[in-house]
Motif scaffolding. Structure first.
Motif, PDB file in Angstrom:
ATOM      1  N   LEU A  69      47.460  58.790 -14.948  1.00 22.96           N
ATOM      2  CA  LEU A  69      46.302  58.117 -14.360  1.00 22.96           C
ATOM      3  C   LEU A  69      45.635  59.031 -13.338  1.00 22.96           C
ATOM      4  O   LEU A  69      46.279  59.524 -12.418  1.00 22.96           O
ATOM      5  N   ILE A  70      44.335  59.264 -13.502  1.00 24.72           N
ATOM      6  CA  ILE A  70      43.572  60.098 -12.580  1.00 24.72           C
ATOM      7  C   ILE A  70      42.922  59.245 -11.503  1.00 24.72           C
ATOM      8  O   ILE A  70      43.017  59.534 -10.309  1.00 24.72           O
ATOM      9  N   SER A  71      42.255  58.183 -11.915  1.00 21.04           N
ATOM     10  CA  SER A  71      41.607  57.285 -10.969  1.00 21.04           C
ATOM     11  C   SER A  71      41.408  55.921 -11.619  1.00 21.04           C
ATOM     12  O   SER A  71      41.374  55.798 -12.855  1.00 21.04           O
ATOM     13  N   ALA A  72      41.293  54.906 -10.768  1.00 19.33           N
ATOM     14  CA  ALA A  72      41.105  53.535 -11.245  1.00 19.33           C
ATOM     15  C   ALA A  72      39.929  52.911 -10.499  1.00 19.33           C
ATOM     16  O   ALA A  72      39.733  53.158  -9.306  1.00 19.33           O
ATOM     17  N   TYR A  73      39.168  52.091 -11.217  1.00 24.45           N
ATOM     18  CA  TYR A  73      37.991  51.454 -10.632  1.00 24.45           C
ATOM     19  C   TYR A  73      38.005  49.966 -10.973  1.00 24.45           C
ATOM     20  O   TYR A  73      38.206  49.591 -12.129  1.00 24.45           O
ATOM     21  N   ALA A  74      37.800  49.135  -9.965  1.00 25.70           N
ATOM     22  CA  ALA A  74      37.708  47.694 -10.184  1.00 25.70           C
ATOM     23  C   ALA A  74      36.289  47.341 -10.616  1.00 25.70           C
ATOM     24  O   ALA A  74      35.315  47.833 -10.043  1.00 25.70           O
ATOM     25  N   VAL A  75      36.185  46.501 -11.629  1.00 21.00           N
ATOM     26  CA  VAL A  75      34.887  46.052 -12.113  1.00 21.00           C
ATOM     27  C   VAL A  75      34.538  44.737 -11.413  1.00 21.00           C
ATOM     28  O   VAL A  75      35.214  43.727 -11.611  1.00 21.00           O
TER      29      VAL A  75
END
Length: 274
Positions: A69-75
């Motif tokens: 995992l590089i980065s995570a974004y909440a929608v």
């Protein structure tokens, strides 16, 4: 002089009475959402802070051998979230006293840099699928989702979705999964259409009612078995609003290394041309 004009019926800002405003009130939204101005913003993509509880929770569900995992974004899409909440309440009411319960699952869907924003804005859509009759396909395992679509590029996108499962039926061996979308199969005990189909492994799930699904997180990752990175990890957005946590950046080491690599590659081509 200098006094602010008094508020009156002529200059008072009109009250926002839209239903979507109610979705943002109280404790209806996920706890990791941040405030957003919904007067002119339909969807916000918010970076999940590295090493936060939310990030560790997402990473634990996503992590599989070979996936990093590089980065995570909440929608944050209150319009889609409101639809999901209403359907969840309705399904709970419909299945009450039937012997079935509504389960909320975290499933994975393989997307890409060209199409993920469509999902964030409009939700998953049968019309985007290669074969709409199959339904939108979700996986309980991120590794299976990664392998579900061939991709030559490295640094990829998977969407982690919340999925409501009420009545789930395994496709029989004699029935093609294509038939699931051409005929509405009813569950005799509930009197309702079957909302979810699965395969023999019960790790692949097919959905047709998109109000029962919410695209919760956009996960940018690399497949460590697929060679070096071939693209940057920054998400290209045209309609959604991107927000980063204060003091953080998108993998600065990875970005710098890849940018240097791309520059050297271009310069190398120039030298060969001479």
């Amino acid at each position: 002089m200098g006094d602010k004009p008094k508020s009156s019926a002529f200059n008072r800002k009109p009250v926002d009475k839209r239903l979507v405003r109610q979705v943002m009130l109280g404790q209806k939204t996920p706890k990791y959402w941040v405030p957003m101005d919904i007067s002119d913003m339909e969807c916000k993509i918010m970076e999940v802070r590295k090493f936060s509880a939310a990030y560790f929770e997402v990473d634990a569900k996503f992590r599989r051998p070979g996936l990093e995992l590089i980065s995570a974004y909440a929608v944050q899409n209150p319009f889609l979230w409101g639809q999901y909440l209403l359907r969840r309440e309705q399904l709970k009411m419909q299945l009450a006293r039937t012997g079935y319960a509504v389960k909320e699952k975290d499933f994975f869907y393989k997307s890409d840099f060209e199409n993920f924003e469509k999902v964030c804005r409009q939700n998953f859509d049968l019309r985007y699928e290669q074969d709409p009759k199959v339904g939108v396909t979700f996986y309980s395992d991120a590794l299976a989702a990664n392998s579900s679509k061939i991709e030559s590029e490295n640094v990829r996108i998977i969407i982690m979705a919340k999925v409501l499962v009420g009545t789930c039926v395994k496709k029989s061996g004699g029935r093609s999964h294509r038939s699931c979308g051409t005929k509405c199969f009813y569950q005799q005990q509930t009197g309702l259409p079957i909302d979810t189909f699965t395969d023999n492994s019960q790790t692949v799930f097919y959905k047709f009612q998109m109000s029962e699904v919410y695209p919760e997180f956009v996960l940018v990752y690399r497949d460590t078995t697929a060679g070096p990175d071939t693209r940057m990890s920054k998400l290209p957005l045209e309609y959604c609003k991107m927000s980063y946590r204060s003091g953080t950046r998108i993998n600065p080491q990875d970005e710098a290394a890849l940018e240097l690599k791309m520059t050297n590659k271009i310069e190398g081509r120039g030298d060969k041309a001479h």
